[in-house]
Design a protein around this motif. Sequence first.
Motif, mmCIF file in Angstrom:
data_model
loop_
_atom_site.group_PDB
_atom_site.id
_atom_site.type_symbol
_atom_site.label_atom_id
_atom_site.label_comp_id
_atom_site.label_asym_id
_atom_site.label_seq_id
_atom_site.Cartn_x
_atom_site.Cartn_y
_atom_site.Cartn_z
ATOM 1 N N GLU A 1 0.820 -1.203 0.000
ATOM 2 C CA GLU A 1 0.000 0.000 0.000
ATOM 3 C C GLU A 1 0.859 1.260 0.000
ATOM 4 O O GLU A 1 0.479 2.251 -0.595
ATOM 5 N N TYR A 2 1.995 1.201 0.679
ATOM 6 C CA TYR A 2 2.862 2.372 0.759
ATOM 7 C C TYR A 2 3.320 2.797 -0.633
ATOM 8 O O TYR A 2 3.360 3.982 -0.949
ATOM 9 N N THR A 4 1.796 2.562 -3.423
ATOM 10 C CA THR A 4 0.733 3.134 -4.257
ATOM 11 C C THR A 4 0.667 4.651 -4.164
ATOM 12 O O THR A 4 0.187 5.297 -5.089
ATOM 13 N N SER A 9 -2.163 2.895 -7.966
ATOM 14 C CA SER A 9 -2.845 1.757 -7.354
ATOM 15 C C SER A 9 -2.492 0.413 -7.979
ATOM 16 O O SER A 9 -2.571 -0.617 -7.333
#
Length: 174
Positions: A1-2, A4, A9
Motif C-alpha cells: 500500500e505504501y 501506491t 494503485s
Amino acid sequence: EYCTMCHGSSGQGYRGFFPMPRLAGQQPEYFENQLRAFADRRRANRYMSGVARVLSPSMRTALANHFKRLNPKPLGGASKRLVATGKKIYEEGDPNTNVPACMACHGEEARGQRETPRLAGQLSDYILSKLVNWKKERGQDAAKPDISAVMLPTSHNLTKAQIAAVAAYVSDLR
C-alpha cells in the motif's frame, strides 16, 4: 500500500511534479537490484534511498513478485509524432551515432528480461529524465558496479531528441 502513494494503485506510474515510474510488469531481478542500489546509494534518489533501506530482502522479493504480476494499460501521453522515429531507433539503433538497437537487450516487446528492465508502458517523462541524467544517477559506487553500467555509453551517445523518440515509442507498448 505504501508504494501506491507514488506509483499508483496498480503500479502504473504517476505524472506529477516528478514522474514516478511504472513498476507494473517489471522484471523481478531488475526490481530487486534497483532497490539494493538505492539502499546502498549506488543509485541516487533522495526518496527511494530511505524507503529501500528499511526493506528486508524478503520484502524486496515479495514486492518484486507482486509488481511483476501487474499489467495495467499504459498511461500514454507522449507525442505520437515521435513514435515512428522511436520505433526505428528501438529496433535498429543508429550506427551513425554509435547507438545500438534497444531491443537487443530489452527485447522485441520491450519487456526486458532478468536484470534488464521492462520499458513497455513506462512513462515517457520518466525515461527521458533517467536517460538524460544517467551518469549522475547510476553507478554511484565504482567499487560496487551493477548491470546498469552497460547503459552508460548508450545514454551518452543518445541525443535528447533520440531519447524523446524512444520514450514515446515504448511508453504506449503493453
